[in-house]
Design an enzyme around this catalytic site. Structure first.
Site, PDB file in Angstrom:
ATOM      1  N   GLU A 273       0.837  -1.206   0.000  1.00 41.54           N
ATOM      2  CA  GLU A 273       0.000   0.000   0.000  1.00 41.54           C
ATOM      3  C   GLU A 273       0.870   1.253   0.000  1.00 41.54           C
ATOM      4  O   GLU A 273       0.793   2.074   0.907  1.00 41.54           O
ATOM      5  CB  GLU A 273      -0.881   0.019   1.259  1.00 41.54           C
ATOM      6  CG  GLU A 273      -1.752  -1.200   1.454  1.00 41.54           C
ATOM      7  CD  GLU A 273      -2.396  -1.251   2.850  1.00 41.54           C
ATOM      8  OE1 GLU A 273      -2.109  -0.376   3.692  1.00 41.54           O
ATOM      9  OE2 GLU A 273      -3.187  -2.172   3.073  1.00 41.54           O
ATOM     10  N   PRO A 274       1.728   1.444  -0.989  1.00 38.97           N
ATOM     11  CA  PRO A 274       2.609   2.607  -0.973  1.00 38.97           C
ATOM     12  C   PRO A 274       1.871   3.887  -1.352  1.00 38.97           C
ATOM     13  O   PRO A 274       1.048   3.895  -2.271  1.00 38.97           O
ATOM     14  CB  PRO A 274       3.657   2.269  -2.039  1.00 38.97           C
ATOM     15  CG  PRO A 274       2.945   1.368  -2.991  1.00 38.97           C
ATOM     16  CD  PRO A 274       1.919   0.615  -2.201  1.00 38.97           C
ATOM     17  N   GLY A 275       2.151   4.963  -0.645  1.00 35.83           N
ATOM     18  CA  GLY A 275       1.585   6.265  -0.984  1.00 35.83           C
ATOM     19  C   GLY A 275       2.704   7.223  -1.319  1.00 35.83           C
ATOM     20  O   GLY A 275       3.008   7.517  -2.473  1.00 35.83           O
ATOM     21  N   ARG A 276       3.388   7.674  -0.250  1.00 30.68           N
ATOM     22  CA  ARG A 276       4.422   8.699  -0.373  1.00 30.68           C
ATOM     23  C   ARG A 276       5.487   8.353  -1.416  1.00 30.68           C
ATOM     24  O   ARG A 276       5.881   9.194  -2.209  1.00 30.68           O
ATOM     25  CB  ARG A 276       5.087   8.862   0.992  1.00 30.68           C
ATOM     26  CG  ARG A 276       6.031  10.026   1.062  1.00 30.68           C
ATOM     27  CD  ARG A 276       6.841  10.006   2.367  1.00 30.68           C
ATOM     28  NE  ARG A 276       6.098   9.699   3.543  1.00 30.68           N
ATOM     29  CZ  ARG A 276       5.607  10.596   4.404  1.00 30.68           C
ATOM     30  NH1 ARG A 276       5.789  11.877   4.185  1.00 30.68           N
ATOM     31  NH2 ARG A 276       4.945  10.205   5.471  1.00 30.68           N
ATOM     32  N   TYR A 316       4.569  18.541  11.598  1.00 25.91           N
ATOM     33  CA  TYR A 316       5.613  17.546  11.924  1.00 25.91           C
ATOM     34  C   TYR A 316       7.008  18.168  11.987  1.00 25.91           C
ATOM     35  O   TYR A 316       7.991  17.437  12.048  1.00 25.91           O
ATOM     36  CB  TYR A 316       5.668  16.442  10.867  1.00 25.91           C
ATOM     37  CG  TYR A 316       4.351  15.853  10.435  1.00 25.91           C
ATOM     38  CD1 TYR A 316       3.566  15.114  11.313  1.00 25.91           C
ATOM     39  CD2 TYR A 316       3.901  16.012   9.121  1.00 25.91           C
ATOM     40  CE1 TYR A 316       2.358  14.560  10.889  1.00 25.91           C
ATOM     41  CE2 TYR A 316       2.706  15.469   8.695  1.00 25.91           C
ATOM     42  CZ  TYR A 316       1.939  14.745   9.591  1.00 25.91           C
ATOM     43  OH  TYR A 316       0.754  14.201   9.168  1.00 25.91           O
ATOM     44  N   CYS A 342      -2.417  33.685  10.185  1.00 23.96           N
ATOM     45  CA  CYS A 342      -2.168  34.392  11.444  1.00 23.96           C
ATOM     46  C   CYS A 342      -1.782  33.466  12.590  1.00 23.96           C
ATOM     47  O   CYS A 342      -2.510  33.347  13.587  1.00 23.96           O
ATOM     48  CB  CYS A 342      -3.400  35.207  11.790  1.00 23.96           C
ATOM     49  SG  CYS A 342      -3.787  36.303  10.434  1.00 23.96           S
ATOM     50  N   GLU A 343      -0.682  32.756  12.437  1.00 20.91           N
ATOM     51  CA  GLU A 343      -0.129  31.920  13.500  1.00 20.91           C
ATOM     52  C   GLU A 343       1.382  31.908  13.314  1.00 20.91           C
ATOM     53  O   GLU A 343       1.855  31.799  12.177  1.00 20.91           O
ATOM     54  CB  GLU A 343      -0.599  30.460  13.371  1.00 20.91           C
ATOM     55  CG  GLU A 343      -2.078  30.286  13.499  1.00 20.91           C
ATOM     56  CD  GLU A 343      -2.469  28.918  14.052  1.00 20.91           C
ATOM     57  OE1 GLU A 343      -1.614  28.244  14.671  1.00 20.91           O
ATOM     58  OE2 GLU A 343      -3.630  28.560  13.853  1.00 20.91           O
ATOM     59  N   TYR A 371       0.727  14.071   0.753  1.00 17.67           N
ATOM     60  CA  TYR A 371       0.225  14.696   1.984  1.00 17.67           C
ATOM     61  C   TYR A 371       0.379  16.222   1.927  1.00 17.67           C
ATOM     62  O   TYR A 371       0.652  16.872   2.931  1.00 17.67           O
ATOM     63  CB  TYR A 371       0.916  14.103   3.221  1.00 17.67           C
ATOM     64  CG  TYR A 371       0.825  12.588   3.248  1.00 17.67           C
ATOM     65  CD1 TYR A 371      -0.391  11.964   3.471  1.00 17.67           C
ATOM     66  CD2 TYR A 371       1.948  11.789   3.009  1.00 17.67           C
ATOM     67  CE1 TYR A 371      -0.495  10.573   3.453  1.00 17.67           C
ATOM     68  CE2 TYR A 371       1.857  10.397   2.993  1.00 17.67           C
ATOM     69  CZ  TYR A 371       0.630   9.802   3.223  1.00 17.67           C
ATOM     70  OH  TYR A 371       0.523   8.431   3.212  1.00 17.67           O
TER      71      TYR A 371
END
Ligand code: LLP
Length: 413
Positions: A273-276, A316, A342-343, A371
């Protein structure tokens, strides 16, 4: 195939990215179809010779055009919601090649997946076994399931994306897994066909994956000895990519080879199930410098992309390389690259040494294909970015930039 400078201009395939930014505006995500196909084929080649199923993890990038590129390659899909299944089908994917993962599948999602005929459910708890059996029974179907094992292996990654440790919410504990299998096998509307795991994401070493596979195979042998018809091993996703220049990561070929050393002898179908590792490097986020400012002796470059577009740095503390679209030879300067939100947590890069930038300069935030857009939000009532797919010398908008009207869709005053 890669993102690279040609005559001072940052390009991918045969496309100049400054031209994309000028035509489509910023912030804009750009994906290379060629690179996505290349990564998918690396998995397909690595598994040649044994029965296998490569189920791309839709959550990494769920744009319809990206899914369609993969569907045309013959990819299967790993989904975690009804919405992801809907996208896969709209993109031309085949439900019979879909595995349904996730700790919290709703009844409506299970009904939809059964109706569409997904290949298998990766089931994560006793409670879910009950619901799957009941919903399948009511639908007059038998659901093929694998139980997701929590093998208690440390994936050595950021704590938010570690999933294979005992304390994580995922999978079924090793200490009760065999009784969970016996329980599932006794349900009239379930067929137990697989063993699955996914221990974490952005793993930079294949050792934890190999350790998990060892535990899965040992379990499978015990289950087969009990007469359970296990025919596939789902090894999950999780292979990392190189975000920082000095980072080392196993290639797709070597990570698969390490797992195949154990899997081949089982005669079972291998599912991954590879994503990245399929989409991250194939994507960049284009952004334009709005302002320069100096506060408290610190140099800030304020760009038009923000944490709502790419949350990985804020969430992260992730590193993404940033590079100007037109090569510059201005003096180097240490800067923080920040967005308009605004952070103070809204930053894309901290203490980065880059050629001196000025208002109007275009930048690419690299390795943003996974992502990135999928985790984007409308925070600060910012429309989500446009998405563009490059293929050869062609590029096209595959998701329009959200308008202010889009922002209030479904709301009433
Ligand atoms: N299978 C399952 C069951 C998963 O939960 C995931 C990712 C994958 C496969 C794909 O893993 P990959 O090959 O992409 O590592 N938002 C985080 C990553 C979250 C990963 C969640 N699960 C990030 O930006 O780093």
């Amino acid at each position: 195939m890669n993102y690279e400078y040609r005559q001072g201009r940052f390009c991918v395939e045969a496309v100049d990215l400054a031209a994309v930014a000028d035509q489509c505006g910023t912030p804009t995500y750009v994906y290379s179809a060629g690179m996505i196909r290349e990564r998918y084929q690396a998995y397909a080649n690595a598994f040649k010779g044994i029965s296998h199923r490569i189920c791309y993890a839709v959550k990494a990038n769920s744009n319809l055009a990206v899914l369609a590129v993969l569907a045309r390659q013959g990819a299967g899909f790993d989904i975690v919601s009804g919405g992801e299944l809907y996208r896969v089908l709209r993109a031309g994917g085949n439900a019979a090649n879909v595995v349904f993962s996730g700790v919290g599948k709703s009844v409506a999602e299970i009904e939809y997946a059964l109706e569409q005929g997904v290949h298998s459910f990766n089931c994560e708890s006793y409670a879910e076994i009950e619901v799957l059996n009941r919903v399948a029974g009511l639908a007059g179907k038998t659901a093929s399931i694998a139980l997701r094992v929590n093998p208690d292996v440390n994936p050595v990654t950021h704590e938010y994306i570690s999933t294979g440790l005992r304390e994580n919410k995922f999978g079924i504990d090793m200490s009760v897994i065999e009784s969970a299998y016996e329980h599932a096998a006794s349900q009239p509307h379930l067929k137990v066909t697989g063993v699955s795991c996914h221990i974490g994401s952005q793993m930079l070493d294949s050792a934890p994956m190999v350790e998990a596979v060892e535990r899965l195979i040992a379990l499978t042998l015990r289950l087969k000895a009990k007469g359970l018809p296990i025919d596939h091993l789902d090894l999950g996703g999780g292979l990392g990519v190189k975000y920082e220049p000095q980072e080392e990561t196993p290639s797709i070929a070597s990570a698969v080879a390490a797992m195949r050393k154990l899997v081949d002898q089982t005669g079972l179908e291998a599912v991954v199930e590879p994503g990245r590792s399929i989409v991250a490097e194939a994507g960049v986020l284009l952004t334009r410098v709005l302002y320069r400012k100096n506060n408290g002796g610190k140099e800030f470059v304020i760009v038009d992309a923000a944490m709502n577009d790419l949350i990985r740095p804020s969430l992260y503390k992730a590193f993404h390389e940033i590079t100007p679209l037109l090569e510059k030879d201005t003096p180097l300067q240490e800067v923080d690259i920040v967005g308009p939100v605004c952070e103070s947590g809204d930053w894309l890069a901290k203490k980065r040494t880059l050629p001196t930038l000025e208002s109007g300069d275009l930048l690419a935030v690299k390795t943003a294909g996974a992502y990135g857009f999928g985790m984007a939000s409308n925070y600060n009532s910012r429309g989500r970015a446009a998405e563009v797919l490059v293929d050869g010398d062609n590029f096209r908008v595959v998701r329009e930039r959200e308008s202010w009207q889009d922002l209030i869709r479904g709301e009433s005053a």
